[in-house]
Motif scaffolding. Structure first.
Motif, PDB file in Angstrom:
ATOM      1  N   ASN A 231       1.454   4.854   1.849  1.00 33.56           N
ATOM      2  CA  ASN A 231       1.102   5.566   3.066  1.00 33.56           C
ATOM      3  C   ASN A 231       1.390   7.056   2.907  1.00 33.56           C
TER       4      ASN A 231
ATOM      5  N   TYR B  88       6.743   0.848   1.598  1.00 29.67           N
ATOM      6  CA  TYR B  88       7.706   0.288   2.541  1.00 29.67           C
ATOM      7  C   TYR B  88       8.314  -1.003   2.010  1.00 29.67           C
TER       8      TYR B  88
ATOM      9  N   TRP C 267       4.691   7.125   1.025  1.00 27.38           N
ATOM     10  CA  TRP C 267       5.680   6.079   1.236  1.00 27.38           C
ATOM     11  C   TRP C 267       5.192   4.686   0.873  1.00 27.38           C
TER      12      TRP C 267
ATOM     13  N   GLN D  69       1.063   8.182  13.456  1.00 26.37           N
ATOM     14  CA  GLN D  69       2.388   8.708  13.774  1.00 26.37           C
ATOM     15  C   GLN D  69       2.334  10.112  14.363  1.00 26.37           C
TER      16      GLN D  69
ATOM     17  N   TYR E  31       0.870  -1.175   0.000  1.00 25.87           N
ATOM     18  CA  TYR E  31       0.000   0.000   0.000  1.00 25.87           C
ATOM     19  C   TYR E  31       0.907   1.226   0.000  1.00 25.87           C
TER      20      TYR E  31
ATOM     21  N   ARG F  68      -4.047   3.517  -1.343  1.00 25.93           N
ATOM     22  CA  ARG F  68      -3.417   4.599  -0.579  1.00 25.93           C
ATOM     23  C   ARG F  68      -4.144   4.743   0.740  1.00 25.93           C
ATOM     24  N   LYS F  69      -3.360   4.993   1.790  1.00 26.23           N
ATOM     25  CA  LYS F  69      -3.996   5.274   3.066  1.00 26.23           C
ATOM     26  C   LYS F  69      -3.344   6.502   3.670  1.00 26.23           C
TER      27      LYS F  69
ATOM     28  N   GLU G 266      -2.170   7.911   6.967  1.00 27.03           N
ATOM     29  CA  GLU G 266      -1.828   7.396   8.289  1.00 27.03           C
ATOM     30  C   GLU G 266      -1.676   8.556   9.268  1.00 27.03           C
TER      31      GLU G 266
ATOM     32  N   CYS H  19       1.720   9.548   5.104  1.00 28.18           N
ATOM     33  CA  CYS H  19       1.918   9.776   6.541  1.00 28.18           C
ATOM     34  C   CYS H  19       1.633  11.239   6.867  1.00 28.18           C
TER      35      CYS H  19
END
Length: 147
Positions: free
Chosen positions: A31, A47, A45, A128, A29, A122-123, A125, A33
């Motif tokens: 992210n 990963y 991002w 963080q 996926y 896409r998420k 997040e 952030c």
């Protein structure tokens, strides 16, 4: 994401082409952030395990780094065009992990041809934003974590 797409290697490069990062497959996926640094970079991002990506620089190219806070990650960008290319762990696990026991790096997928990533989820997040650093003294003024 189609099952056959997971085996597609992807190439990410800064705008001037001085820094290229190659990953072995599409990310699980993407992210977006929302921590204090990533939202300012506008990074998205993907990963990967740190040992599965290949980073190449053209002769005389310079990769600059920005390291802050707990000093767990270095954000790496092209000194010529300024594109943020990737973040890299500065410490081995368990410090630099998002999933248990994994030594991960982040590839800025905004430097990849968007057509290749069209069907990758896409998420956004937000978690963080509230993860405290080891020392409040190194936190950004916009840090929303409770200390």
């Amino acid at each position: 994401m189609a099952a056959t797409d997971t085996d597609t290697s992807i190439r990410s490069s800064c705008h001037c082409g001085a820094i290229t990062v190659t990953a072995p497959r599409l990310p699980e996926y993407i992210n977006v952030c929302q921590c204090t640094i990533c939202r300012r970079y506008g990074a998205a991002w993907g990963y990967y395990h740190a040992d599965e990506v290949k980073i190449e620089t053209k002769p005389n190219a310079v990769t600059k780094q920005y390291v802050w806070g707990d000093r767990d990650l270095s954000f790496n960008f092209c000194d010529n065009c300024g594109c943020v290319c990737y973040w890299w762990p500065t410490r081995p696990p368990p410090v630099c992990t998002f999933d248990e026991g994994e030594y991960l790096m982040g590839l800025n997928t905004n430097n990849v041809n968007p057509e290749i990533l069209r069907f990758v989820d896409r998420k956004f997040e937000y978690s963080q934003m509230v993860v405290p650093l080891r020392s409040k003294d190194t936190a950004h003024p916009d840090d929303a974590a409770k200390y």
